[in-house]
Design an enzyme around this catalytic site. Structure first.
Site, PDB file in Angstrom:
ATOM      1  CG  ASP A  29      -2.065   0.966   1.076  1.00  0.00           C
ATOM      2  OD1 ASP A  29      -2.356   1.380  -0.069  1.00  0.00           O
ATOM      3  OD2 ASP A  29      -2.679   1.324   2.094  1.00  0.00           O
ATOM      4  CG  ASN A  77      -7.851  -2.083  -5.247  1.00  0.00           C
ATOM      5  OD1 ASN A  77      -6.944  -2.899  -5.055  1.00  0.00           O
ATOM      6  ND2 ASN A  77      -8.097  -1.104  -4.382  1.00  0.00           N
TER       7      ASN A  77
HETATM    8  C1  IPE Z   1      -5.284  -2.762  -0.288  1.00  0.00           C
HETATM    9  O1  IPE Z   1      -4.963  -1.420  -0.490  1.00  0.00           O
HETATM   10  C2  IPE Z   1      -5.346  -3.482  -1.591  1.00  0.00           C
HETATM   11  C3  IPE Z   1      -4.058  -3.687  -2.257  1.00  0.00           C
HETATM   12  C4  IPE Z   1      -2.883  -3.363  -1.781  1.00  0.00           C
HETATM   13  C5  IPE Z   1      -4.138  -4.347  -3.536  1.00  0.00           C
HETATM   14  P1  IPE Z   1      -6.096  -0.302  -0.646  1.00  0.00           P
HETATM   15  O2  IPE Z   1      -5.393   0.977  -0.807  1.00  0.00           O
HETATM   16  O3  IPE Z   1      -7.050  -0.697  -1.692  1.00  0.00           O
HETATM   17  O4  IPE Z   1      -6.827  -0.412   0.769  1.00  0.00           O
HETATM   18  P2  IPE Z   1      -7.694   0.661   1.568  1.00  0.00           P
HETATM   19  O5  IPE Z   1      -8.674   1.240   0.604  1.00  0.00           O
HETATM   20  O6  IPE Z   1      -6.737   1.689   2.071  1.00  0.00           O
HETATM   21  O7  IPE Z   1      -8.305  -0.105   2.670  1.00  0.00           O
HETATM   22  C1  IPE Z   2      -1.471   0.139  -3.433  1.00  0.00           C
HETATM   23  O1  IPE Z   2      -1.210   1.512  -3.472  1.00  0.00           O
HETATM   24  C2  IPE Z   2      -1.628  -0.457  -4.816  1.00  0.00           C
HETATM   25  C3  IPE Z   2      -2.992  -0.924  -5.136  1.00  0.00           C
HETATM   26  C4  IPE Z   2      -4.009  -0.912  -4.351  1.00  0.00           C
HETATM   27  C5  IPE Z   2      -3.182  -1.424  -6.480  1.00  0.00           C
HETATM   28  P1  IPE Z   2      -2.410   2.553  -3.515  1.00  0.00           P
HETATM   29  O2  IPE Z   2      -2.760   2.813  -4.933  1.00  0.00           O
HETATM   30  O3  IPE Z   2      -3.524   2.094  -2.654  1.00  0.00           O
HETATM   31  O4  IPE Z   2      -1.713   3.817  -2.900  1.00  0.00           O
HETATM   32  P2  IPE Z   2      -2.363   4.832  -1.871  1.00  0.00           P
HETATM   33  O5  IPE Z   2      -2.848   4.038  -0.709  1.00  0.00           O
HETATM   34  O6  IPE Z   2      -3.483   5.524  -2.594  1.00  0.00           O
HETATM   35  O7  IPE Z   2      -1.245   5.758  -1.508  1.00  0.00           O
HETATM   36 MG    MG Z   3      -4.013   2.369  -0.729  1.00  0.00          MG
END
Ligand code: IPE
Ligand code: IPE
Ligand code: MG
Length: 249
Positions: A29, A77
């Site tokens: 994340d 997502n």
């Molecule tokens: C969790 O990250 C999913 C992945 C890393 C693929 P998200 O960014 O989607 O999670 P939330 O929304 O902060 O819970």
């Molecule tokens: C995790 O990074 C990757 C996926 C969920 C695909 P994020 O895209 O959630 O990055 P933040 O949390 O918005 O910084």
């Molecule tokens: Mg995220």
């Protein structure tokens, strides 16, 4: 799972080989925030995140960790802007195509978990090819959770079990934890010993809900693109300092 390699490359002196986790899971994340902090589009963060994952896989292999599971795309997502979703799907496909040869050479066994039928067909084809070509590899098991949701996984397992009962192949009293686990995407893989989440968020975000029952949790403020060997080393030190009791005294 196959035997541990006997020669480990560059295992830090303060890590004990016999106390390393067998299976590490990561919630990758913080890609978007990493990019935004630099005034870059979020997509650049995802691209950098791929490099981090490649390096972590290599590090796990060097240090004798038997399985790595990475959360790449959750069932939630899909709610992101279409441009980002499409970018991620194309990125997954391209990376798989580019990296497969090296992973074959390094003996990595690739597995994908999640509702894969809902992914673009061209990505599904790369996924199938990568799993097929690495199926018998003896090295680290590398699992990528793509369109994965823990609740969705549990529901599909219930449905599969219900069908078996309906067909008279299984009696309700024979359904136990072992039978149930055999119907999850992760059947045949040991549960994660250590879950790492980057970017400081204190939640599981629908990842491996069943499998995480006794995982040790490690959360770091580092954003995923900054999660390097030294960060991983710290996570493993923290893991080794834990007392895993599994409910006993
Ligand atoms: C969790 O990250 C999913 C992945 C890393 C693929 P998200 O960014 O989607 O999670 P939330 O929304 O902060 O819970
Ligand atoms: C995790 O990074 C990757 C996926 C969920 C695909 P994020 O895209 O959630 O990055 P933040 O949390 O918005 O910084
Ligand atoms: Mg995220």
């Amino acid at each position: 799972m196959t035997a541990k390699p006997t020669v480990l490359r560059d295992l830090p002196a303060d890590l004990q080989q016999e106390r390393l986790p067998q299976h590490v899971a990561v919630i990758m994340d913080g890609n978007g925030r990493w990019a935004q902090q630099r005034g870059l589009p979020r997509l650049i963060g995802h691209r950098r995140g791929v490099d981090t994952l490649k390096e972590l896989l290599r590090c796990c292999r060097d240090w004798g960790i038997r399985a790595l599971t990475a959360y790449a795309f959750s069932t939630e997502n899909w709610g992101r802007p279409l441009e980002e979703v499409e970018f991620l799907m194309t990125l997954f496909e391209r990376v798989l195509r580019q990296e497969l040869r090296e992973m074959v050479a390094e003996g990595v066994r690739i597995q994908f978990v999640g509702n894969l039928q809902a992914l673009p067909h061209s990505l599904q084809a790369e996924i199938e090819r990568s799993m097929e070509e690495t199926r018998n590899n003896p090295g680290i098991q590398f699992t990528v959770a793509t369109n994965y949701g823990g609740r969705q996984e549990i529901v599909q397992a219930c449905r599969a079990i219900a069908i078996q009962v309906q067909q008279g192949l299984l009696q309700p009293q024979d359904i136990d934890e072992t039978v149930f686990a055999q119907h999850l995407y992760t059947a045949g893989t040991c549960d994660p010993d250590l879950l790492i989440r980057t970017s400081g968020e204190m939640r599981i975000s629908n990842f491996l809900l069943w499998q995480m029952a006794y995982a040790e949790l490690y959360i770091t403020d580092a954003l995923w693109p900054d999660f390097d060997r030294s960060e991983f080393h710290q996570a493993l030190c923290a893991f080794q300092s834990r007392s895993r009791r599994f409910g006993k005294v």
